[in-house]
Design a protein around this motif. Structure first.
Motif, PDB file in Angstrom:
ATOM      1  N   PRO A 104       0.814  -1.222   0.000  1.00  0.00           N
ATOM      2  CA  PRO A 104       0.000   0.000   0.000  1.00  0.00           C
ATOM      3  C   PRO A 104       0.849   1.274   0.000  1.00  0.00           C
ATOM      4  O   PRO A 104       1.893   1.336   0.637  1.00  0.00           O
ATOM      5  CB  PRO A 104      -0.787  -0.103   1.311  1.00  0.00           C
ATOM      6  N   ILE A 105       0.388   2.257  -0.756  1.00  0.00           N
ATOM      7  CA  ILE A 105       1.034   3.575  -0.793  1.00  0.00           C
ATOM      8  C   ILE A 105       0.090   4.557  -0.112  1.00  0.00           C
ATOM      9  O   ILE A 105      -1.103   4.586  -0.398  1.00  0.00           O
ATOM     10  CB  ILE A 105       1.270   4.017  -2.254  1.00  0.00           C
ATOM     11  N   VAL A 148      -4.650   5.181   2.105  1.00  0.00           N
ATOM     12  CA  VAL A 148      -4.061   4.443   0.981  1.00  0.00           C
ATOM     13  C   VAL A 148      -4.645   4.977  -0.322  1.00  0.00           C
ATOM     14  O   VAL A 148      -5.859   5.124  -0.467  1.00  0.00           O
ATOM     15  CB  VAL A 148      -4.316   2.929   1.126  1.00  0.00           C
ATOM     16  N   ILE A 149      -3.747   5.311  -1.262  1.00  0.00           N
ATOM     17  CA  ILE A 149      -4.195   5.861  -2.547  1.00  0.00           C
ATOM     18  C   ILE A 149      -3.908   4.916  -3.708  1.00  0.00           C
ATOM     19  O   ILE A 149      -4.455   5.081  -4.789  1.00  0.00           O
ATOM     20  CB  ILE A 149      -3.539   7.234  -2.829  1.00  0.00           C
ATOM     21  N   GLY A 150      -3.035   3.931  -3.488  1.00  0.00           N
ATOM     22  CA  GLY A 150      -2.705   3.000  -4.561  1.00  0.00           C
ATOM     23  C   GLY A 150      -1.726   1.958  -4.062  1.00  0.00           C
ATOM     24  O   GLY A 150      -1.454   1.884  -2.861  1.00  0.00           O
ATOM     25  N   TYR A 151      -1.177   1.184  -5.009  1.00  0.00           N
ATOM     26  CA  TYR A 151      -0.334   0.058  -4.627  1.00  0.00           C
ATOM     27  C   TYR A 151       0.930   0.030  -5.473  1.00  0.00           C
ATOM     28  O   TYR A 151       0.887   0.329  -6.678  1.00  0.00           O
ATOM     29  CB  TYR A 151      -1.120  -1.248  -4.790  1.00  0.00           C
ATOM     30  N   VAL A 152       2.030  -0.350  -4.859  1.00  0.00           N
ATOM     31  CA  VAL A 152       3.319  -0.417  -5.546  1.00  0.00           C
ATOM     32  C   VAL A 152       3.236  -1.388  -6.723  1.00  0.00           C
ATOM     33  O   VAL A 152       2.600  -2.432  -6.639  1.00  0.00           O
ATOM     34  CB  VAL A 152       4.423  -0.883  -4.564  1.00  0.00           C
ATOM     35  N   HIS A 176       8.563  -0.763  -7.639  1.00  0.00           N
ATOM     36  CA  HIS A 176       8.979   0.258  -6.675  1.00  0.00           C
ATOM     37  C   HIS A 176       8.038   1.437  -6.749  1.00  0.00           C
ATOM     38  O   HIS A 176       7.283   1.588  -7.706  1.00  0.00           O
ATOM     39  CB  HIS A 176      10.428   0.700  -6.938  1.00  0.00           C
ATOM     40  N   LEU A 177       8.091   2.254  -5.718  1.00  0.00           N
ATOM     41  CA  LEU A 177       7.356   3.511  -5.750  1.00  0.00           C
ATOM     42  C   LEU A 177       8.331   4.623  -6.088  1.00  0.00           C
ATOM     43  O   LEU A 177       9.377   4.772  -5.451  1.00  0.00           O
ATOM     44  CB  LEU A 177       6.737   3.807  -4.368  1.00  0.00           C
ATOM     45  N   HIS A 204       4.430   4.535 -11.027  1.00  0.00           N
ATOM     46  CA  HIS A 204       4.660   3.092 -11.311  1.00  0.00           C
ATOM     47  C   HIS A 204       3.683   2.182 -10.562  1.00  0.00           C
ATOM     48  O   HIS A 204       3.983   1.008 -10.309  1.00  0.00           O
ATOM     49  CB  HIS A 204       6.102   2.657 -10.981  1.00  0.00           C
ATOM     50  N   LEU A 205       2.520   2.718 -10.180  1.00  0.00           N
ATOM     51  CA  LEU A 205       1.571   1.932  -9.403  1.00  0.00           C
ATOM     52  C   LEU A 205       1.091   0.684 -10.163  1.00  0.00           C
ATOM     53  O   LEU A 205       0.978   0.700 -11.386  1.00  0.00           O
ATOM     54  CB  LEU A 205       0.345   2.796  -9.046  1.00  0.00           C
ATOM     55  N   SER A 206       0.834  -0.365  -9.426  1.00  0.00           N
ATOM     56  CA  SER A 206       0.206  -1.539 -10.036  1.00  0.00           C
ATOM     57  C   SER A 206      -1.295  -1.313 -10.130  1.00  0.00           C
ATOM     58  O   SER A 206      -1.951  -1.792 -11.045  1.00  0.00           O
ATOM     59  CB  SER A 206       0.496  -2.800  -9.212  1.00  0.00           C
TER      60      SER A 206
END
Ligand SMILES: [Zn+2]
Length: 464
Positions: free
Chosen positions: A337-338, A392-396, A406-407, A373-375
């Motif tokens: 999680p980002i 959480v706004i997105g995922y690595v 990577h983020l 580079h989000l998945s």
């Protein structure tokens, strides 16, 4: 979640020139400090809690083993205690010679199911539940809890219900009805000190100093706004803390709160003190009363999930040429999680060339943060959405021009890139002015205590 493996793996000493020095570890219990004078009685359970001022006296002496002249200092700390109601701590008188029958609450159980298994009549169940306020506690049973019954020829004499390690309910027969009372077992709070030098990782040094995983994580959380525990830890960094441990009958129940702590990272020393205001809200502040929290997270990915960072300027592996790198790359597993670094609004959410899937947040007037580079994006967080810090706004992932998951994180002020690792982050709200005096008193005492421990530690280290 096994933090230890993450932390062990992720922390590497960086400074090559450091002289080899064993980690200095220190841990000492303050001699019996405070009995959390807890009171029994149902009134306390069903009436609003009151803050009673009490004084906790702390006596600190050099350990006999150190061979030092014993020193004694007394600090008086104000400590809110539950209101004294003058109840006894001893168990109520039970019918003699009647064995206790133990029952473990099963999933889906209720007092009436337990009564029918024990062949106790519904009339007795009714009498117990209606007895007085205490009977109601028996209507909120949780699986795994223990109930003990004294039964004489299908006639219930007494119930002992272990609500928690600190609390038991006793229901005893009085003629045709029942009486109940709650016994609170006194929890002893010991103030403990620990400190150490970091040799390889905070986790390892913390463990060697006898700290639990929880306390280590808590320590990292307190200073995580100033220190990037994934990237900035160096050999020779040091920590010291003062924290509570809760004991019951000589056995440790759990860790309490960290009351004061210090972390030295690459020569910079940060100190934090816990302050609890009149409304019962607790927060960590610097000795000057600044919040330890910042308006921005130092790192938008949890530090224990980061495996490495890349260099700031590098030969771009995909483009095949050198180009300046204007952010920080946190290598972490796909799907990690980002978090939004600060409160803000989504001003871009979509695919942005080599950045791949990207989110850009606007914070106040001048600051934007970018996550690339989000998945995947977090569902429900779209263009124009308001986000809170830590949400959480997105995922690595590795969408766009990326060689591995990577983020890529950028921090811009008025459009100009700043290094997210070193940019001076705006402070969160400081201590409200009305608490300043109280804070100064509390923090002064706690920091004096922490300093005292450090002096004892130094003295002991000097003797070795
Ligand atoms: Zn990057």
């Amino acid at each position: 979640m096994n933090y230890s493996s993450y932390l062990n793996r992720d922390y590497k000493p960086h400074a090559a020139g450091d002289t080899k020095r064993p980690p200095r570890l220190h841990r000492k219990h303050l001699h019996l400090l405070a009995i959390f004078s807890v009171t029994a009685g149902l009134v306390a359970l069903f009436s609003p809690s009151h803050d009673a001022e009490a004084t906790r006296q702390i006596t600190q002496q050099a350990s006999p083993a150190s061979g030092q002249v014993a020193r004694e200092e007394i600090l008086d700390l104000p400590l809110p205690l539950p209101q004294q109601l003058g109840k006894s701590r001893s168990e109520p008188r039970q019918p003699q010679d009647l064995p206790w029958k133990s029952v473990t609450v099963r999933s889906g159980d209720s007092l009436s199911l337990i009564f029918s298994r024990l062949e106790l009549s519904p009339q007795q169940l009714h009498a117990v539940v209606e007895a007085d306020e205490g009977g109601k506690l028996l209507t909120a049973l949780r699986p795994g809890q223990k109930l003990h019954f004294q039964i004489e020829e299908n006639t219930l004499q007494a119930i002992k219900y272990i609500i928690s390690p600190e609390r038991s309910l006793y229901v005893t027969r009085k003629g045709e009805s029942f009486n109940s009372n709650v016994i609170e077992h006194p929890v002893e709070i010991r103030l403990t000190h620990a400190s150490g030098g970091i040799d390889s990782s905070l986790y390892q040094s913390g463990s060697e100093a006898g700290l639990s995983d929880n306390i280590i994580m808590e320590l990292a959380n307190i200073f995580g706004w100033d220190v990037d525990f994934a990237l900035d830890i160096r050999k020779g960094d040091q920590f010291a803390l003062l924290f509570e441990e809760h004991y019951l009958d000589g056995d440790k129940l759990r860790d309490g709160k960290i009351l004061a702590a210090e972390f030295t990272n690459r020569g910079n020393t940060y100190r934090a003190v816990l302050f609890t205001n009149a409304e019962g809200q607790s927060q960590y502040y610097s000795p000057e009363g600044k919040s330890m929290r910042k308006a921005f997270l130092r790192s938008p990915v949890d530090f224990h999930r980061i495996s490495s960072k890349f260099t700031r300027e590098r030969y771009h592996p995909v483009l095949g040429k050198k180009r300046p790198h204007r952010g920080v790359d946190y290598a972490a597993a796909t799907g990690t999680p980002i978090k939004a670094a600060g409160d803000g609004k989504v001003i871009f959410r979509g695919v942005k060339g080599g950045y791949g899937r990207t989110v850009v947040l606007q914070h106040g007037g001048s600051i934007t943060t970018l996550y690339a580079h989000l998945s995947n994006f977090r569902r429900g967080v779209g263009n124009g959405s308001r986000v809170k810090q830590g949400q959480v706004i997105g995922y690595v992932g590795q969408s766009g021009l990326a060689t591995g998951p990577h983020l890529h994180y950028e921090f811009r002020i008025n459009g100009a890139h700043r290094n997210p690792l070193t940019v001076k982050l705006p402070d969160a709200e400081p201590l409200p002015a009305k608490y300043r005096e109280e804070f100064a008193q509390q923090s002064g005492q706690l920091l004096a205590q922490l300093d005292l421990f450090k002096r004892v530690q130094l003295a002991e280290a000097g003797e070795q």
